[in-house]
Structure formats: C-alpha cells, structure tokens
Design a protein around this motif. Structure first.
Motif, mmCIF file in Angstrom:
data_model
loop_
_atom_site.group_PDB
_atom_site.id
_atom_site.type_symbol
_atom_site.label_atom_id
_atom_site.label_comp_id
_atom_site.label_asym_id
_atom_site.label_seq_id
_atom_site.Cartn_x
_atom_site.Cartn_y
_atom_site.Cartn_z
ATOM 1 N N PHE A 49 11.291 10.941 -6.499
ATOM 2 C CA PHE A 49 10.927 9.722 -7.213
ATOM 3 C C PHE A 49 10.243 8.739 -6.270
ATOM 4 O O PHE A 49 9.193 8.170 -6.593
ATOM 5 C CB PHE A 49 12.185 9.111 -7.837
ATOM 6 C CG PHE A 49 11.947 7.871 -8.632
ATOM 7 C CD1 PHE A 49 11.520 7.942 -9.944
ATOM 8 C CD2 PHE A 49 12.159 6.619 -8.074
ATOM 9 C CE1 PHE A 49 11.309 6.793 -10.694
ATOM 10 C CE2 PHE A 49 11.955 5.466 -8.812
ATOM 11 C CZ PHE A 49 11.527 5.556 -10.129
ATOM 12 N N LEU A 50 10.810 8.542 -5.087
ATOM 13 C CA LEU A 50 10.223 7.623 -4.118
ATOM 14 C C LEU A 50 8.836 8.077 -3.674
ATOM 15 O O LEU A 50 7.922 7.265 -3.519
ATOM 16 C CB LEU A 50 11.146 7.464 -2.905
ATOM 17 C CG LEU A 50 12.401 6.641 -3.153
ATOM 18 C CD1 LEU A 50 13.380 6.783 -1.992
ATOM 19 C CD2 LEU A 50 12.045 5.182 -3.380
ATOM 20 N N LYS A 51 8.661 9.377 -3.476
ATOM 21 C CA LYS A 51 7.345 9.904 -3.098
ATOM 22 C C LYS A 51 6.340 9.673 -4.215
ATOM 23 O O LYS A 51 5.186 9.305 -3.959
ATOM 24 C CB LYS A 51 7.419 11.386 -2.750
ATOM 25 C CG LYS A 51 6.073 11.933 -2.286
ATOM 26 C CD LYS A 51 6.141 13.383 -1.911
ATOM 27 C CE LYS A 51 4.836 13.946 -1.387
ATOM 28 N NZ LYS A 51 3.615 13.489 -1.972
ATOM 29 N N ALA A 52 6.759 9.889 -5.453
ATOM 30 C CA ALA A 52 5.864 9.659 -6.588
ATOM 31 C C ALA A 52 5.437 8.196 -6.652
ATOM 32 O O ALA A 52 4.257 7.902 -6.904
ATOM 33 C CB ALA A 52 6.541 10.079 -7.884
ATOM 34 N N LEU A 53 6.358 7.272 -6.401
ATOM 35 C CA LEU A 53 6.011 5.850 -6.390
ATOM 36 C C LEU A 53 5.012 5.539 -5.275
ATOM 37 O O LEU A 53 4.057 4.784 -5.468
ATOM 38 C CB LEU A 53 7.262 4.994 -6.217
ATOM 39 C CG LEU A 53 8.225 4.941 -7.391
ATOM 40 C CD1 LEU A 53 9.446 4.106 -7.019
ATOM 41 C CD2 LEU A 53 7.556 4.372 -8.625
ATOM 42 N N LYS A 54 5.247 6.125 -4.113
ATOM 43 C CA LYS A 54 4.353 5.913 -2.978
ATOM 44 C C LYS A 54 2.959 6.472 -3.271
ATOM 45 O O LYS A 54 1.949 5.815 -3.001
ATOM 46 C CB LYS A 54 4.945 6.589 -1.731
ATOM 47 C CG LYS A 54 4.196 6.339 -0.468
ATOM 48 C CD LYS A 54 4.910 6.984 0.713
ATOM 49 C CE LYS A 54 4.143 6.789 1.986
ATOM 50 N NZ LYS A 54 4.804 7.405 3.136
ATOM 51 N N ASP A 55 2.907 7.665 -3.852
ATOM 52 C CA ASP A 55 1.622 8.277 -4.194
ATOM 53 C C ASP A 55 0.892 7.458 -5.250
ATOM 54 O O ASP A 55 -0.327 7.289 -5.175
ATOM 55 C CB ASP A 55 1.816 9.715 -4.687
ATOM 56 C CG ASP A 55 2.248 10.671 -3.589
ATOM 57 O OD1 ASP A 55 2.181 10.302 -2.396
ATOM 58 O OD2 ASP A 55 2.680 11.792 -3.927
ATOM 59 N N LEU A 56 1.619 6.950 -6.217
ATOM 60 C CA LEU A 56 1.017 6.123 -7.263
ATOM 61 C C LEU A 56 0.422 4.856 -6.660
ATOM 62 O O LEU A 56 -0.710 4.475 -6.990
ATOM 63 C CB LEU A 56 2.053 5.767 -8.327
ATOM 64 C CG LEU A 56 1.577 4.887 -9.468
ATOM 65 C CD1 LEU A 56 0.485 5.591 -10.269
ATOM 66 C CD2 LEU A 56 2.739 4.524 -10.370
ATOM 67 N N ALA A 57 1.160 4.220 -5.773
ATOM 68 C CA ALA A 57 0.657 3.008 -5.125
ATOM 69 C C ALA A 57 -0.592 3.314 -4.300
ATOM 70 O O ALA A 57 -1.564 2.553 -4.321
ATOM 71 C CB ALA A 57 1.742 2.393 -4.249
ATOM 72 N N LYS A 58 -0.572 4.428 -3.592
ATOM 73 C CA LYS A 58 -1.721 4.821 -2.778
ATOM 74 C C LYS A 58 -2.938 5.085 -3.673
ATOM 75 O O LYS A 58 -4.051 4.663 -3.350
ATOM 76 C CB LYS A 58 -1.373 6.069 -1.961
ATOM 77 C CG LYS A 58 -2.441 6.466 -0.992
ATOM 78 C CD LYS A 58 -1.986 7.663 -0.161
ATOM 79 C CE LYS A 58 -3.064 8.080 0.815
ATOM 80 N NZ LYS A 58 -2.659 9.250 1.600
ATOM 81 N N ASN A 59 -2.739 5.774 -4.783
ATOM 82 C CA ASN A 59 -3.840 6.049 -5.709
ATOM 83 C C ASN A 59 -4.422 4.773 -6.291
ATOM 84 O O ASN A 59 -5.634 4.671 -6.481
ATOM 85 C CB ASN A 59 -3.383 6.981 -6.828
ATOM 86 C CG ASN A 59 -3.162 8.393 -6.365
ATOM 87 O OD1 ASN A 59 -3.667 8.803 -5.325
ATOM 88 N ND2 ASN A 59 -2.390 9.152 -7.114
#
Length: 66
Positions: A49-59
């Motif tokens: 979940f945390l990785k998905a949030l980080k990836d979303l923010a990066k995108n």
C-alpha cells in the motif's frame, strides 16, 4: 467500520496498525478493511500500500500539465 464475523476479535486496532507501519489512521483503516481481520495479511499489505502511494505521488509529479 463494521467488525463482525469470524476473526475480527483478533484484528488490529487501526491506531496500533497505523503506528506499526507509518500510516495515517485513515490509511490503516483502509488496509484493514480491504484485507480483513488477518494481521498477517494486513502486515503483508501495508508495504505494498505504501509503495502504491509513493508510486502514485511520483506519477503525479511527472505528469505534464495540459
């Protein structure tokens, strides 16, 4: 969040889970609700979940205006 049915008596309390994994209370509630009462499943889901949030923010940062 309704905590009914088998296993919920052993589920994480959202605050405990949030503190353990560096989540907000709302994020912790989302992970617990999505993965059910299994502490094992929730512990596995938290870093994903945390990785998905980080990836979303990066995108969102890399998205060009327009």
């Amino acid at each position: 969040m309704l905590k009914t049915g088998p296993g919920w008596e052993r589920a994480y309390e959202p605050l405990e889970f949030a503190q353990k994994h560096g989540l907000t209370l709302k994020q912790a509630e989302t992970v617990i609700h999505t993965n059910g009462p299994s502490k094992y499943k929730c512990d596995l889901a938290a870093p994903i979940f945390l990785k998905a949030l980080k990836d979303l923010a990066k995108n969102r940062e890399n998205r060009s205006p327009g």
